[in-house]
Design a protein around this motif. Sequence first.
Motif, PDB file in Angstrom:
ATOM      1  N   ASN A 122      37.333  47.753  28.532  1.00  0.00           N
ATOM      2  CA  ASN A 122      38.114  46.542  28.776  1.00  0.00           C
ATOM      3  C   ASN A 122      39.203  46.750  29.824  1.00  0.00           C
ATOM      4  OD1 ASN A 122      37.224  44.264  26.960  1.00  0.00           O
ATOM      5  ND2 ASN A 122      37.364  45.928  25.471  1.00  0.00           N
ATOM      6  N   TRP A 123      39.753  47.953  29.893  1.00  0.00           N
ATOM      7  CA  TRP A 123      40.770  48.208  30.911  1.00  0.00           C
ATOM      8  C   TRP A 123      40.155  48.215  32.304  1.00  0.00           C
ATOM      9  CZ3 TRP A 123      45.687  47.576  30.387  1.00  0.00           C
ATOM     10  CH2 TRP A 123      46.257  47.654  29.112  1.00  0.00           C
ATOM     11  N   PHE A 124      38.971  48.806  32.426  1.00  0.00           N
ATOM     12  CA  PHE A 124      38.304  48.785  33.724  1.00  0.00           C
ATOM     13  C   PHE A 124      37.804  47.386  34.056  1.00  0.00           C
ATOM     14  CE2 PHE A 124      38.059  53.325  32.792  1.00  0.00           C
ATOM     15  CZ  PHE A 124      38.497  53.837  33.998  1.00  0.00           C
ATOM     16  N   LEU A 125      37.450  46.642  33.047  1.00  0.00           N
ATOM     17  CA  LEU A 125      37.036  45.256  33.261  1.00  0.00           C
ATOM     18  C   LEU A 125      38.215  44.429  33.770  1.00  0.00           C
ATOM     19  CD1 LEU A 125      34.826  43.188  33.066  1.00  0.00           C
ATOM     20  CD2 LEU A 125      35.345  42.895  30.645  1.00  0.00           C
ATOM     21  N   LEU A 126      39.409  44.681  33.238  1.00  0.00           N
ATOM     22  CA  LEU A 126      40.607  43.982  33.699  1.00  0.00           C
ATOM     23  C   LEU A 126      40.897  44.326  35.159  1.00  0.00           C
ATOM     24  CD1 LEU A 126      42.955  42.142  32.769  1.00  0.00           C
ATOM     25  CD2 LEU A 126      44.237  44.223  32.241  1.00  0.00           C
ATOM     26  N   LYS A 127      40.753  45.600  35.502  1.00  0.00           N
ATOM     27  CA  LYS A 127      40.973  46.005  36.884  1.00  0.00           C
ATOM     28  C   LYS A 127      39.934  45.377  37.807  1.00  0.00           C
ATOM     29  CE  LYS A 127      41.456  50.006  39.910  1.00  0.00           C
ATOM     30  NZ  LYS A 127      41.236  51.463  40.081  1.00  0.00           N
ATOM     31  N   PHE A 128      38.700  45.258  37.330  1.00  0.00           N
ATOM     32  CA  PHE A 128      37.647  44.620  38.123  1.00  0.00           C
ATOM     33  C   PHE A 128      37.992  43.171  38.431  1.00  0.00           C
ATOM     34  CE2 PHE A 128      33.858  41.848  37.689  1.00  0.00           C
ATOM     35  CZ  PHE A 128      33.277  42.109  38.920  1.00  0.00           C
ATOM     36  N   LEU A 129      38.485  42.435  37.448  1.00  0.00           N
ATOM     37  CA  LEU A 129      38.865  41.038  37.664  1.00  0.00           C
ATOM     38  C   LEU A 129      40.002  40.934  38.683  1.00  0.00           C
ATOM     39  CD1 LEU A 129      38.814  39.613  34.012  1.00  0.00           C
ATOM     40  CD2 LEU A 129      37.048  39.408  35.756  1.00  0.00           C
ATOM     41  N   ILE A 130      40.942  41.883  38.616  1.00  0.00           N
ATOM     42  CA  ILE A 130      42.066  41.870  39.554  1.00  0.00           C
ATOM     43  C   ILE A 130      41.584  42.155  40.971  1.00  0.00           C
ATOM     44  CG2 ILE A 130      44.217  43.024  40.186  1.00  0.00           C
ATOM     45  CD1 ILE A 130      44.590  43.592  37.170  1.00  0.00           C
ATOM     46  N   ASN A 131      40.793  43.208  41.132  1.00  0.00           N
ATOM     47  CA  ASN A 131      40.337  43.603  42.470  1.00  0.00           C
ATOM     48  C   ASN A 131      39.462  42.527  43.109  1.00  0.00           C
ATOM     49  OD1 ASN A 131      41.682  45.999  42.188  1.00  0.00           O
ATOM     50  ND2 ASN A 131      39.889  47.227  41.744  1.00  0.00           N
ATOM     51  N   GLN A 161      51.685  40.595  30.796  1.00  0.00           N
ATOM     52  CA  GLN A 161      52.629  41.681  30.557  1.00  0.00           C
ATOM     53  C   GLN A 161      52.615  42.685  31.706  1.00  0.00           C
ATOM     54  OE1 GLN A 161      54.790  41.776  28.167  1.00  0.00           O
ATOM     55  NE2 GLN A 161      54.045  39.984  27.056  1.00  0.00           N
ATOM     56  N   VAL A 162      51.431  42.952  32.250  1.00  0.00           N
ATOM     57  CA  VAL A 162      51.329  43.845  33.405  1.00  0.00           C
ATOM     58  C   VAL A 162      52.061  43.239  34.601  1.00  0.00           C
ATOM     59  CG1 VAL A 162      49.730  44.843  35.089  1.00  0.00           C
ATOM     60  CG2 VAL A 162      49.183  44.930  32.660  1.00  0.00           C
ATOM     61  N   PHE A 163      51.853  41.953  34.834  1.00  0.00           N
ATOM     62  CA  PHE A 163      52.521  41.256  35.939  1.00  0.00           C
ATOM     63  C   PHE A 163      54.038  41.348  35.805  1.00  0.00           C
ATOM     64  CE2 PHE A 163      54.712  37.235  36.870  1.00  0.00           C
ATOM     65  CZ  PHE A 163      54.650  37.238  38.257  1.00  0.00           C
ATOM     66  N   GLN A 164      54.555  41.085  34.629  1.00  0.00           N
ATOM     67  CA  GLN A 164      56.004  41.097  34.425  1.00  0.00           C
ATOM     68  C   GLN A 164      56.575  42.500  34.608  1.00  0.00           C
ATOM     69  OE1 GLN A 164      56.194  39.393  30.497  1.00  0.00           O
ATOM     70  NE2 GLN A 164      56.196  37.276  31.261  1.00  0.00           N
ATOM     71  N   ASP A 216      45.765  31.488  36.480  1.00  0.00           N
ATOM     72  CA  ASP A 216      45.417  32.851  36.901  1.00  0.00           C
ATOM     73  C   ASP A 216      45.956  33.222  38.275  1.00  0.00           C
ATOM     74  OD1 ASP A 216      44.009  32.800  34.564  1.00  0.00           O
ATOM     75  OD2 ASP A 216      42.028  32.651  35.480  1.00  0.00           O
ATOM     76  N   VAL A 217      46.368  32.226  39.060  1.00  0.00           N
ATOM     77  CA  VAL A 217      46.741  32.490  40.455  1.00  0.00           C
ATOM     78  C   VAL A 217      47.878  33.500  40.553  1.00  0.00           C
ATOM     79  CG1 VAL A 217      47.860  31.464  42.479  1.00  0.00           C
ATOM     80  CG2 VAL A 217      45.917  30.322  41.411  1.00  0.00           C
ATOM     81  N   ARG A 218      48.962  33.231  39.867  1.00  0.00           N
ATOM     82  CA  ARG A 218      50.156  34.059  40.023  1.00  0.00           C
ATOM     83  C   ARG A 218      49.952  35.502  39.560  1.00  0.00           C
ATOM     84  NH1 ARG A 218      55.768  33.482  36.880  1.00  0.00           N
ATOM     85  NH2 ARG A 218      57.220  34.325  38.430  1.00  0.00           N
ATOM     86  N   PRO A 219      49.512  35.747  38.306  1.00  0.00           N
ATOM     87  CA  PRO A 219      49.395  37.148  37.874  1.00  0.00           C
ATOM     88  C   PRO A 219      48.326  37.930  38.621  1.00  0.00           C
ATOM     89  CG  PRO A 219      48.490  35.676  36.205  1.00  0.00           C
ATOM     90  CD  PRO A 219      49.169  34.807  37.215  1.00  0.00           C
ATOM     91  N   VAL A 257      49.445  40.975  41.221  1.00  0.00           N
ATOM     92  CA  VAL A 257      49.093  42.343  40.823  1.00  0.00           C
ATOM     93  C   VAL A 257      48.094  42.933  41.806  1.00  0.00           C
ATOM     94  CG1 VAL A 257      48.037  43.755  39.022  1.00  0.00           C
ATOM     95  CG2 VAL A 257      49.635  41.940  38.402  1.00  0.00           C
ATOM     96  N   ASN A 258      47.152  42.112  42.286  1.00  0.00           N
ATOM     97  CA  ASN A 258      46.191  42.582  43.282  1.00  0.00           C
ATOM     98  C   ASN A 258      46.916  43.069  44.543  1.00  0.00           C
ATOM     99  OD1 ASN A 258      44.617  41.736  45.933  1.00  0.00           O
ATOM    100  ND2 ASN A 258      43.059  42.202  44.419  1.00  0.00           N
ATOM    101  N   SER A 259      47.885  42.293  45.003  1.00  0.00           N
ATOM    102  CA  SER A 259      48.639  42.673  46.197  1.00  0.00           C
ATOM    103  C   SER A 259      49.447  43.943  45.965  1.00  0.00           C
ATOM    104  CB  SER A 259      49.570  41.529  46.613  1.00  0.00           C
ATOM    105  OG  SER A 259      50.395  41.895  47.695  1.00  0.00           O
ATOM    106  N   TRP A 260      50.081  44.047  44.807  1.00  0.00           N
ATOM    107  CA  TRP A 260      50.904  45.231  44.524  1.00  0.00           C
ATOM    108  C   TRP A 260      50.051  46.491  44.423  1.00  0.00           C
ATOM    109  CZ3 TRP A 260      53.580  41.965  40.218  1.00  0.00           C
ATOM    110  CH2 TRP A 260      54.478  41.073  40.816  1.00  0.00           C
ATOM    111  N   MET A 261      48.878  46.378  43.809  1.00  0.00           N
ATOM    112  CA  MET A 261      48.007  47.549  43.710  1.00  0.00           C
ATOM    113  C   MET A 261      47.492  47.964  45.088  1.00  0.00           C
ATOM    114  SD  MET A 261      45.835  46.761  40.229  1.00  0.00           S
ATOM    115  CE  MET A 261      44.947  48.318  40.326  1.00  0.00           C
TER     116      MET A 261
END
Length: 682
Positions: free
Chosen positions: A141-150, A188-191, A644-647, A651-655
């Motif tokens: 699930n953590w890698f799935l979350l990163k996949f959605l972000i990327n 929570q990650v975004f904040q 979903d736009v903001r978080p 986070v995508n830009s910061w990573m």
Amino acid sequence: MEPRSLIDMTLVSGAIEPSVNAAIAASSDNNANNNAVPAQAVKRKKAMTSLYLKYFQTASDGKTRSCKFCKQSYSIATATGNLGRHLNNRHPGYDQIGAEVGPNTTIANAASGRSQSHTHSISKPQSPIQAKPQIDLDLVNWFLLKFLINACLPFSTLEDECFINSYKFLDPTAKIWPRKQAETVMLQVFQTMQEDIRALLQNVSSKISLTLDFWTSCEELLYMSVTSHWIDDTWHMHKVLLDICHIAYPCSGPKILYALTQVISSFDLDARIVSCTTNNSQQAGHACQLLMEQMDSQKRPLFYIPCGAHALKMILEGGLVHLKPILSKIREFVIEMNSNCDVLEDFKQMVALYQEGPLKFPIDTSATWNGDFTMLNLVRKAPNAVDNTMKKHEETIPGCSLTLSPSEYSAINILHQFLDQFYKTTTNLCTTKVRTVGLVLFFIDHIVELITSCRDECCQDWFKTLADDMCDRARGFTGQVYNGFTFMCAILDPMIKRELVPDVLNSDKNLEEARGYYVREYTKNNHFMVIPSNGFVGAHESGCSSGIENTDAVSFAEEIARKRRRSSISLTKDELSQYLAEPPAPMTTDALDWWRANSARFPRLSIMARDLLAVQSTSVEPDELFTSRGEDLLKRRNCLPFADVRPILCVNSWMQSGYRFRLGSAEIDFDRLVEVGVGRRG
């Protein structure tokens, strides 16, 4: 030592399951015992032991068990672990057999689903079936979350049936986080990461410049991204997205101003921002003017910079109006050629036959400036190949006739030569590492001269009309951007100085304004020893008593010191003149590298340069406007709903900028998670 958890459970408020938390804790604990078996693994092992028994048959006396594959017999007291080792060593792939294994079934027959009538059947040797690797569901699930972000995919992806079934195919027990749970974790990650950015900006010692970018989503909602830019003490440029704001309909200057001031206040930037660059829209310009008035009332000067890239794009749009129908014809042909091997092969043969080119394949057909110029360049470089291939395949390509007329070829030749300088300019802007205000004004000035010169030389009425329109658009931009502040920013580029500043901007008035700004902002805090009215520093004032009463000797020494102090003050205030008196650096010079090497020669002027070279000449990266990268970015933004736009985009830009993926007080180290996952499967 107890493992340090990467997840602060109180922050997530129960959104993350304990099993997930345990997995992440294990992934981050560098001091934990590597030989210790995780609790998850113990639980999994116990669950698997019962699966071994179905591959063994218990004897009628209840004292032995025999393998259903090879009839090997074991005592009823044999540990199930030994039974498992027997299956793994003697019958690899046993757990891949779907059908129930009977007493008279060999391993080969069981794998093929066929039953034999007796136990002595001879079958061909079968290659061992590779066991399916055990998937660590806690980390998926953590890698799935990163996949959605990327990939900038919405959280509704987690509810897609095909997406869920793909994971169940890998493991039927796969349990993906529910959408709401993933959204809670993501928030929570975004904040957490935004708080890290806020803390980072508190340590920035130089002035900060802002850029505003606007776009409309698939839901027809307007968004504004606010990005900060600064140069650090080692002369490296930094860029970080601060936030993304929704601007309610109808968009207006006051609404943009409200959202912008909220971001500025939340990051405590009120006293440190020096400029704001926007996309040249009327509403954004109005918002910046209102912000300038607010800051001016607080004695905090702020300057507005219209975007040079947007201005150049607007000028180009005026130059392409006459070519739009022709470009559509060429683009349809090239799209068909890129997708049809027969057409492409015929075209390549024609290019070789007529010795035209060279060309790069596949040809860019994007609806961007680069794509438009590529269409013109194709016809210009390979006119015979294009014409003959179009005629040969005209009937196979749907739509109207694509063959170009002589007048269309003539228009292409005229505009290709004219627009070639624009293409070189945009290419340079897209590839230049540091796009200073001076460099962009230098290019814009060149474009204005080019348009004027070509208009006077061309005898085509349609071209004169086109050139007049482009000139009007260019003058509209220069009328906004030419002022004392942009003059200051321009001359601090060592390649530009006063020699390459546009003539209209290069005035003595602007130079005096720049000198006044420099003295006022960058020399007032440098205190020198104050000379008393009696001409020398007395013993009580200097803090020492030598007992010498020869005031003539003291006055003589003090007079020398005063001359040197005056010289020092004069040189300090005249660093700007000394800098401008030197010839400009070559055009291949990196402005930041130059100042890094020369800051010791201009200690105070270099501070001003560090602040003003961070002022952005464009509100976005130029390749987002002129190349297909802009189309890709728009697609990624458009697929996201409001929630979903903001978080996700932040986070995508910061990573991508290299900032750590964090939640609460813990860092999520995905590389470490991979190692943990591989270790568990091993």
